[in-house]
Design a protein around this motif. Structure first.
Motif, short mmCIF file in Angstrom:
data_model
loop_
_atom_site.label_atom_id
_atom_site.label_comp_id
_atom_site.label_asym_id
_atom_site.label_seq_id
_atom_site.Cartn_x
_atom_site.Cartn_y
_atom_site.Cartn_z
N ILE A 24 0.82 -1.36 0.02
CA ILE A 24 -0.15 -0.29 -0.05
C ILE A 24 1.00 1.29 -0.06
O ILE A 24 0.57 2.28 -0.85
CB ILE A 24 -0.91 0.03 1.21
N LEU A 25 1.89 1.32 0.67
CA LEU A 25 2.89 2.31 0.77
C LEU A 25 3.43 2.62 -0.51
O LEU A 25 3.34 3.86 -0.96
CB LEU A 25 3.92 2.03 1.65
N LEU A 26 3.92 1.68 -1.13
CA LEU A 26 4.44 1.72 -2.65
C LEU A 26 3.22 2.19 -3.50
O LEU A 26 3.71 2.90 -4.52
CB LEU A 26 5.02 0.31 -2.99
N SER A 27 2.26 1.82 -3.27
CA SER A 27 1.17 2.15 -4.27
C SER A 27 0.98 3.74 -4.27
O SER A 27 0.78 4.51 -4.84
CB SER A 27 -0.20 1.45 -3.85
N VAL A 28 0.87 4.35 -2.87
CA VAL A 28 0.76 5.77 -2.50
C VAL A 28 1.89 6.41 -3.19
O VAL A 28 1.79 7.42 -3.84
CB VAL A 28 0.68 5.93 -0.98
N VAL A 29 3.25 5.95 -3.02
CA VAL A 29 4.32 6.55 -3.80
C VAL A 29 4.25 6.27 -5.20
O VAL A 29 4.55 7.44 -6.05
CB VAL A 29 5.69 5.87 -3.21
N GLY A 30 3.56 5.44 -5.74
CA GLY A 30 3.37 5.38 -7.00
C GLY A 30 2.26 6.40 -7.48
O GLY A 30 2.44 6.94 -8.67
N TYR A 31 1.33 6.61 -6.94
CA TYR A 31 0.33 7.78 -7.35
C TYR A 31 0.87 8.96 -7.18
O TYR A 31 0.69 9.98 -8.06
CB TYR A 31 -0.84 7.48 -6.21
N THR A 132 0.92 1.89 -15.93
CA THR A 132 0.99 0.52 -15.81
C THR A 132 1.40 -0.10 -14.72
O THR A 132 1.13 -1.12 -14.20
CB THR A 132 1.97 0.10 -17.06
N LEU A 133 2.73 0.38 -14.12
CA LEU A 133 3.22 0.01 -12.77
C LEU A 133 2.43 0.10 -11.71
O LEU A 133 2.40 -0.82 -10.88
CB LEU A 133 4.66 0.43 -12.73
N LEU A 134 1.78 1.13 -11.74
CA LEU A 134 1.04 1.46 -10.49
C LEU A 134 -0.02 0.52 -10.51
O LEU A 134 -0.60 -0.12 -9.52
CB LEU A 134 0.58 2.82 -10.58
N GLY A 135 -0.67 0.32 -11.80
CA GLY A 135 -1.88 -0.70 -11.96
C GLY A 135 -1.55 -2.12 -11.54
O GLY A 135 -2.54 -2.70 -10.98
N ILE A 136 -0.26 -2.31 -12.10
CA ILE A 136 0.02 -3.96 -11.66
C ILE A 136 0.49 -4.24 -10.16
O ILE A 136 -0.07 -5.14 -9.33
CB ILE A 136 1.44 -4.24 -12.41
N LEU A 137 0.76 -2.80 -9.50
CA LEU A 137 1.26 -2.91 -8.11
C LEU A 137 -0.31 -2.99 -7.19
O LEU A 137 -0.34 -3.78 -6.47
CB LEU A 137 1.87 -1.82 -7.63
N MET A 138 -1.20 -2.26 -7.92
CA MET A 138 -2.49 -2.33 -7.10
C MET A 138 -3.17 -3.41 -7.27
O MET A 138 -3.88 -3.87 -6.44
CB MET A 138 -3.44 -1.00 -7.72
N PHE A 139 -2.95 -4.13 -8.43
CA PHE A 139 -3.53 -5.36 -8.84
C PHE A 139 -2.86 -6.62 -7.68
O PHE A 139 -3.67 -7.29 -7.28
CB PHE A 139 -3.38 -5.97 -10.23
#
Length: 509
Positions: A24-31, A132-139
Motif C-alpha cells: 500500500i505504501l508503494l502504491s501511494v508513492v506510485g500515485y 502500468t506499474l501502478l496498476g500492476i502494483l495495485m492489482f
C-alpha cells in the motif's frame, strides 16, 4: 503456559500485514510519482533516460511481486504467478528490453503505433509506464488482500459431522473424479474432433491466403454457432480427462497427442499466442499433480523452449504471406541468429501497451457506452440481454479499432486500457485493485491443496486460468463469454452427472 508466546499463525498473519502495508505504501508513492510525472515531465526535457529508469523500476516490481507472493504462499509456480508473468509481458514487455539497452525497429516510440495516432512521444511512454506499474502494483495489493481471506479455514457452522466426513471420504471423491472423467469424455467425443477439424480448416486457409485471412476476409468466422460455443470446452475437457483419470498413463498420452496436433496446426496457421497459455498451464498441471519439475528438468525444458521459439518465430515471419509462397531465402532469414526469437516475442507481446498510450491522452473520455465490466457480466450468456434491457452496446475492441482509430483491422486491447476506459488514469489503479482481489479469489489454491480431495474446485481453477490470462491483452467481455461456455457449463454438467451417479449408487446399495 506462556499466553504471550506468539503462535505460528500470528507470526504469519503479522508477516502478511507487513507485506500488505509495504504494498500500500508503494502504491501511494506510485500515485505521487504519477502526479509528479504528469506535472513536471514535458516534451522540452530529455526524457530518454527517465524511460530507462522506469523500465528498471518495472524489473524491480517483478522481483517484489514474486518475492512477496512467495513469502506468503511458499510457492513460485502457481496459477497466480503464471497470470502475473503474462500480465507483465503483455503490458510492460518492451520496457524490460529497454532496461538492457535492447531495441527493435518497430518498437513503441520508433514508428507510429497506429496510422491515425502517430509516433508517441517520450512523455506519452513515461506516463504509460507509470500508470502500468501502478496498476500492476495495485492489482497485486488486491491479490494479497484476497490471500488473507483464505489464510485460515474455519469449520462451517451447522454442517453435520456425517456431511463433513462424506465430503472428505474416498468414495465421495472417487465418484466425483469419475464424474469429471466421464463428462469430459462424453463432451470430448464432440468437441475434440470438431476443434481439430476447425484448426485444420484454419491451417488450409492460412496456407493459401495468410494468417490475416482468418480474421479479416470472407473466411473469418464472426457469428457464434452452437458447435462454436461447445468448442470453448476443448481445453477444459482435456484438463478434465487428466484430473478425472488421476493422470492415468493412457489418458496422459491421449491428451498430449491431441493437444500436440492442435498445437502444430495452430502454429502452421501462424497463431503464436492462444496456445502459449495452455502449454504453460499443462506444464504447471503436470508439476502440481503428477511429476514436479526439478532443476535438471527445468534446464531441459528451457533448452527445448529456446529451440521451439526459433521454430515459432520462423512460422510467424511467414504467416502473413501464406505457406505456398515460402522460399529458401525466407526460411534462412527466419532462422537467422541476428534476431533472437525470444526478444522478438517479448517486443511483440509488449505491444499491448499501445492502447494504454492512446487512451491515457484523453481517449477514455470518448467511450459513449456504459461501464464495460457491467456490460461484460450482462452479456456473459448472450448479448441479447443487453439489447432487451435497451442499453447501448458495442464491443470495446470494435469501438477502439474501428470507431475511435478508424482502422479496418483489430488494434488489440489490454486489462490496463480497459481500467482506464472505465475510471480514467487516476481511478484505473483502484479498479485494478478490485480486479486483483476478484481474480485471485477465483484462481488461488493452497500449495498443499490435494486435487483428489476437491477435484471439481481444482478443475475450475485450472480451466478458469486459461480464460483469464488472455484478458491481460484483451477485453473482459469476450473472455467472460468464453469462460461461461467453456467452464461454467462444463462444471454444471459435471455436477449434474455426479448427482445422478450418487442417486444410482444409493439405490444399488
Amino acid at each position: 503456559m506462556n499466553l504471550n508466546k506468539p503462535t505460528i499463525q500470528n507470526i504469519n498473519n503479522l508477516s502478511h500485514l507487513k507485506i500488505i502495508g509495504i504494498s500500500i505504501l508503494l502504491s501511494v508513492v506510485g500515485y505521487m510519482c504519477y502526479f509528479f510525472t504528469k506535472a513536471l515531465v514535458n516534451v522540452n526535457n530529455d526524457n530518454e533516460q527517465l524511460i530507462v529508469v522506469f523500465s528498471w523500476l518495472g524489473i524491480g516490481l517483478v522481483i517484489y511481486v514474486f518475492i512477496s507472493w512467495y513469502n506468503l504462499t511458499r510457492s513460485l509456480f502457481d496459477a497466480y504467478t503464471i497470470f502475473m508473468i503474462f500480465f507483465f509481458l503483455f503490458n510492460f514487455g518492451q520496457c524490460f528490453m529497454w532496461a538492457f539497452g535492447i531495441h527493435d525497429q518497430n518498437e513503441i516510440g520508433a514508428i507510429p503505433i497506429f496510422p491515425n495516432f502517430g509516433v508517441p512521444s517520450p512523455v506519452d511512454i513515461i506516463n504509460a509506464q507509470v500508470i502500468t506499474l501502478l496498476g500492476i502494483l495495485m492489482f497485486h495489493c488486491g491479490a494479497l488482500m484476497c490471500y488473507k481471506k483464505q489464510f485460515v479455514k474455519r469449520p462451517i457452522v451447522g454442517k453435520s459431522v456425517d456431511a463433513k466426513k462424506l465430503a472428505n471420504s474416498d468414495p465421495y471423491n472417487n465418484i466425483t473424479l469419475k464424474s469429471i472423467f466421464l463428462t469430459s469424455a462424453i463432451i470430448g467425443i464432440i468437441v475434440i474432433p470438431y476443434q481439430l477439424y476447425t484448426s485444420y480448416t484454419d491451417f488450409q486457409i492460412a496456407k493459401s491466403y495468410g494468417y490475416i485471412a482468418l480474421y479479416y476476409s470472407d473466411y473469418a468466422s464472426t457469428n457464434p454457432t452452437m458447435l462454436g460455443l461447445l468448442n470453448k470446452m476443448f481445453f477444459p475437457c482435456l484438463i478434465g480427462l487428466l484430473i478425472g483419470s488421476k493422470f492415468s498413463k493412457r489418458v496422459r498420452w491421449f491428451v498430449y497427442i491431441v493437444f500436440s496436433i492442435y498445437l502444430i496446426l495452430n502454429l502452421l496457421s501462424g497463431d503464436r499466442g492462444s496456445w502459449l497459455y495452455k502449454v504453460v498451464i499443462l506444464v504447471w498441471l503436470s508439476h502440481r499433480c503428477y511429476k514436479p519439475v526439478n532443476f535438471i528438468k527445468g534446464i531441459k525444458y528451457a533448452v527445448f523452449s529456446i529451440v521451439f521459439l526459433h521454430i515459432v518465430y520462423a512460422i510467424v515471419s511467414i504467416r502473413d504471406t501464406g505457406l505456398s509462397d515460402i522460399n529458401l531465402s525466407i526460411i534462412n532469414q527466419a532462422f537467422s541468429l541476428e534476431k533472437s526469437p525470444i526478444v522478438t516475442a517479448i517486443f511483440e507481446m509488449g505491444g499491448s501497451m499501445k492502447p494504454t498510450i492512446v487512451l491515457q491522452n484523453g481517449g477514455w473520455t470518448d467511450w459513449p457506452y456504459a461501464n464495460t465490466y457491467l456490460l461484460a457480466v450482462l452479456g456473459m450468456v448472450t448479448n441479447k440481454l443487453i439489447y432487451i434491457l435497451g442499453i447501448p452496446f458495442e464491443l470495446v475492441s470494435a469501438w477502439f479499432s474501428h470507431d475511435y482509430l478508424g482502422l479496418t483491422w483489430g488494434a488489440g486491447f489490454s486489462i490496463i486500457a480497459e481500467a482506464i476506459l472505465n475510471g480514467g488514469p487516476f481511478f484505473a489503479p483502484i479498479i485494478l485493485l478490485i480486479i486483483g482481489y476478484v481474480i485471485t479469489s477465483i484462481i488461488y489454491i493452497s500449495p498443499n491443496f490435494d486435487y483428489t480431495k476437491r477435484p471439481i474446485r481444482f478443475l475450475f481453477v485450472v480451466s478458469t486460468l486459461s480464460f483469464l490470462i488472455p484478458i491481460t491483452r484483451n477485453e473482459l467481455h469476450i473472455q467472460m463469454k468464453d469462460w461461461f461456455y467453456g467452464v461454467v457449463v462444463l462444471i454444471s454438467l459435471i455436477t449434474l452427472f455426479r448427482f445422478c451417479m450418487f442417486k444410482i449408487t444409493r439405490k444399488t446399495n
